[in-house]
Design an enzyme around this catalytic site. Structure first.
Site: not given
Ligand code: NAD
Length: 274
Positions: A14, A39, A102, A129, A160, A164, A171
């Protein structure tokens, strides 16, 4: 020989990346959504994964039992949290399925656990990725090697979205590692993560990180090579999360016929030197 679609489990189904992965699996040939996991206690348990992702009903209901979900699958795609990814790495190795990770913000201890799981399982992990960022990391390594010993400073700048939770981004660290490889130094001993107050002059040979957060920015990264009177900037802009999801599914498909091991996106894309 008849080939069949790779059966994939999306954990963190989700989440922002989870939903993107479900849409990309639906669109990409060679892979099929086998199960979706969230979760324990998530309000999305019991809901149709396709509906959550905006695809309409797919018949795959989000559950909270990863081991059960992994049992008859070929791979798991995991953009969750460091603690969750460590647990999934153990379960995926046990089930002998491909594990694409990731998740960012993982500690050195977490990385050790992923490497240990890679002795039995097939793990492909990358802080980014996308093809573009992995190509950028190759260019950064080359530039850092060419400028090594010439008194040029290296700074990594990233921005970002405001949700986050880790910094610097996976990255930014991946690009910092590439610069350190080019310079033949270890990043851990040379990185400057924070500057505040009277810091004194910049220490030569360090790699600096600067972090911006705000709005809905998907991912902006620049590596600046600053010399006397000139600066070279190598940068990447992500405008759509699907680049990460496509990379992750490509990695899962690549991992199908590989031996147990701990691989990176550079291996998947054929950009790895070794
Ligand atoms: P998000 O918070 O939107 O989604 C994470 C999801 O994982 C949530 O739905 C959460 O409930 C779920 N989750 C947490 N623990 C779980 C557990 N034990 N079992 C099942 N589900 C669990 O975050 P996001 O923006 O989708 O990012 C997720 C991670 O992926 C972050 O670490 C982010 O930095 C990283 N990321 C990596 C790349 C890359 O290319 N490597 C790209 C984008 C994001």
């Amino acid at each position: 020989m008849e080939t069949r679609d790779m059966k994939l489990v999306v954990v963190g189904a989700a989440g922002r990346m989870g939903q993107t992965l479900i849409r990309i699996i639906h669109a990409m040939p060679g892979a099929v959504l086998h199960a979706a996991v969230e979760r324990e206690g998530s309000p999305f348990i019991g809901k149709d994964a396709g509906e959550i992702a905006g695809l309409g009903k797919t018949g795959v209901i989000i559950g909270d039992q990863p081991l059960e979900a992994f049992l008859h699958a070929d791979g798991v795609v995991d953009f969750t949290s460091p603690a969750a990814s460590v647990t999934f790495a153990g379960l995926a190795a046990q089930a002998r399925i491909v594990h694409v990770i990731g998740t960012t913000g993982c500690s050195v201890e977490d990385e050790e656990k992923f490497k240990a799981a890679g002795r039995h399982g097939r793990i492909i992990k990358s802080g980014n990725m996308s093809l573009g960022v992995n190509l950028l990391s190759v260019l950064v390594e080359q530039a850092a090697a060419a400028l090594s010993g010439r008194d040029w400073d290296i700074e990594v700048l990233e921005m970002h979205h405001k949700h986050k939770v880790d910094a610097p981004s996976g990255t930014a660290l991946l690009l910092g590692e590439a610069a350190a490889r080019g310079r033949r130094i270890g990043l851990a001993d040379h990185s400057v993560r924070v500057r505040d107050g009277h810091t004194g002059a910049r220490e030569a040979g360090t790699i600096g990180f600067a972090t911006l957060r705000g709005g809905s920015v998907i991912g902006e990264h620049s590596v600046l090579f600053a010399g006397e009177g000139e600066t070279v900037t190598l940068s990447h802009s992500a405008t759509d999360r699907s680049i990460f999801a496509r990379g992750a599914i490509t990695a899962a498909l690549w991992g199908m016929d590989k031996k147990p091991g701990y691989y990176s996106m550079l291996d998947v894309l054929g950009l790895s030197k070794s």
